[in-house]
Design a protein around this motif. Structure first.
Motif, short mmCIF file in Angstrom:
data_model
loop_
_atom_site.label_atom_id
_atom_site.label_comp_id
_atom_site.label_asym_id
_atom_site.label_seq_id
_atom_site.Cartn_x
_atom_site.Cartn_y
_atom_site.Cartn_z
N TYR A 51 -13.22 -23.04 1.96
CA TYR A 51 -14.02 -21.84 2.11
C TYR A 51 -13.87 -20.88 0.93
O TYR A 51 -14.83 -20.20 0.54
CB TYR A 51 -13.66 -21.11 3.41
N PHE A 52 -12.68 -20.78 0.36
CA PHE A 52 -12.50 -19.91 -0.81
C PHE A 52 -13.32 -20.43 -1.99
O PHE A 52 -14.00 -19.66 -2.68
CB PHE A 52 -11.02 -19.81 -1.18
N MET A 247 -13.73 -12.67 3.41
CA MET A 247 -14.81 -13.36 4.12
C MET A 247 -14.40 -14.77 4.49
O MET A 247 -14.56 -15.22 5.64
CB MET A 247 -16.08 -13.39 3.26
N ALA A 248 -13.86 -15.50 3.53
CA ALA A 248 -13.42 -16.88 3.78
C ALA A 248 -12.26 -16.89 4.78
O ALA A 248 -12.19 -17.73 5.68
CB ALA A 248 -13.02 -17.54 2.47
N TYR A 249 -11.35 -15.94 4.60
CA TYR A 249 -10.18 -15.85 5.47
C TYR A 249 -10.59 -15.58 6.92
O TYR A 249 -10.06 -16.20 7.86
CB TYR A 249 -9.26 -14.75 4.96
N ILE A 334 -11.82 -3.17 2.71
CA ILE A 334 -12.00 -4.59 2.34
C ILE A 334 -12.39 -5.41 3.56
O ILE A 334 -13.35 -6.19 3.54
CB ILE A 334 -10.70 -5.14 1.71
N ALA A 335 -11.65 -5.24 4.66
CA ALA A 335 -11.95 -5.98 5.88
C ALA A 335 -13.33 -5.61 6.42
O ALA A 335 -14.09 -6.49 6.85
CB ALA A 335 -10.88 -5.69 6.93
N LEU A 342 -20.10 -11.14 5.90
CA LEU A 342 -20.01 -12.43 6.59
C LEU A 342 -21.09 -12.56 7.64
O LEU A 342 -21.75 -13.61 7.76
CB LEU A 342 -18.62 -12.55 7.23
N GLU A 343 -21.32 -11.49 8.39
CA GLU A 343 -22.34 -11.52 9.43
C GLU A 343 -23.75 -11.54 8.87
O GLU A 343 -24.64 -12.16 9.42
CB GLU A 343 -22.15 -10.33 10.36
N LYS A 344 -23.93 -10.89 7.71
CA LYS A 344 -25.26 -10.82 7.11
C LYS A 344 -25.58 -12.10 6.33
O LYS A 344 -26.69 -12.66 6.47
CB LYS A 344 -25.34 -9.61 6.17
#
Length: 350
Positions: A51-52, A247-249, A334-335, A342-344
């Motif tokens: 994912y990263f 996002m990946a995390y 950041i979170a 991520l949602e968009k």
């Protein structure tokens, strides 16, 4: 000499690829401090599933057996981001000027997912210490924990207080002992009780060295186990990279949490955790589910829990010299930005 239209077209195409979201660039390397613990499951899943890389980040890992050991490397600029526990030394480091800031949750004792566990020696169990309410019988006894001012000492101290004891004077603390060694000391009654990561408590009980009597989520629900921290300067210098990392995390954390409650339905996650942690065997990973800890799927660290820990170490134990504000300890942006993107963008199609 003029470049031909064909060459210009090729150059333009290459530049477009390099600037595309998810393209790998030298600036997008992140040096991460990590450890072989299942609380890092969100990171381990994201890393192993690529994912990263999908978001254009090359991860360079340095492994540490304890998050405290990674702090000097982070301060020195040898790491960009590292795991750590919310212990007394973290608060003291920041109060003394260390340019650290907490940006992401890395695991907590959510109800039903407790990662820490109290074990007592077989001798104490035979003497009637079976539940949290029986811990008053540990007066004058030895309690082993991995570090002074650690989350393990914090949880055990709270449990002792509930049983009517003063953990500052009613027990003797045996500190700064690695958890595998604490298991052996428990088996030899060199300590009468200890607070361990669940897998070590599980091993101790399974081997007959001392039973588990309570998990951390019963003592300190939602109490923080670990966080990710970075240097303040990187919030400016590598902000977009940190957001994409998050996002990946978060995607990895979501899959990790789902597997913890239904491991048989997620054999790929179980296999990743077996290969990348000290657990080694898929059967062991499944056996300790759902006690893997829980990662907040919005990425936000449990601010209230961590500030409560600081107050406890400062006001009750006097381990923290000077308190720092939540504004100094955390950057939640950041979170929040990572979750919104991520949602968009749905880069993983989920």
């Amino acid at each position: 000499m003029k470049a031909s239209g064909g060459i210009l077209a090729v150059v333009g195409a290459v530049l477009a690829l390099l600037n595309a979201p998810g393209a790998s660039r030298a600036a997008d390397v992140l040096r991460i401090g990590e450890g072989p613990f299942i609380t890092g499951g969100g990171f381990l899943v994201a890393d192993q599933k690529g994912y990263f890389k999908k978001l254009g980040i090359d991860i360079e890992k340095r492994m540490f057996i304890d998050g405290q050991q990674a702090v000097p490397a982070l301060i020195a600029g040898e790491l960009d981001l590292t795991f750590m526990t919310a212990n007394a030394s973290l608060f003291n480091s920041i109060a003394r000027g260390a340019p650290l800031v907490v940006v992401l949750d890395r695991g907590n004792n959510k109800a039903g997912h407790g990662y820490t566990v109290i074990n007592v020696s077989k001798e104490m169990a035979d003497a009637g210490v079976k539940t949290l309410g029986d811990l008053g019988k540990l007066k004058g006894k030895k309690i082993g924990v991995s570090g002074t001012g650690s989350i393990n000492q914090y949880v055990f101290s709270l449990a002792l207080q509930r049983a009517g004891l003063d953990p500052r004077k009613d027990v003797t603390w045996v500190t700064n002992v690695p958890q595998p060694d604490l298991m052996k000391m428990l088996s030899q009654s060199q300590v009468d009780g200890t607070d361990l990561a669940y897998q070590f408590g599980f091993f101790a009980e399974k081997n007959g060295w001392g039973p588990m009597i309570a998990t951390g989520d019963k003592i300190d629900p939602d109490g923080t186990i670990g966080v990710y921290a970075t240097r303040q300067a990187l919030l400016r210098e590598k902000r977009d990279v940190l957001v994409r990392f998050a996002m990946a995390y978060l995607q990895g954390a979501k899959e990790f949490n789902a597997a913890s409650v239904a491991p048989d339905q997620h054999p790929d996650i179980v296999d990743i955790l077996a290969r990348t942690t000290a657990l080694q065997k898929p059967e062991t990973v499944k056996a300790i589910a759902p006690y893997w800890s829980y990662v907040n799927e919005d990425g936000l660290p449990n601010v209230g829990s961590i500030m409560k820990m600081q107050d406890y170490w400062a006001d009750y134990y006097d381990f923290v010299e000077k308190k720092v504000s939540a504004e100094r300890l955390f950057d939640l942006s950041i979170a929040k930005e990572a979750l919104a993107r991520l949602e968009k963008e749905k880069p993983f199609g989920k």
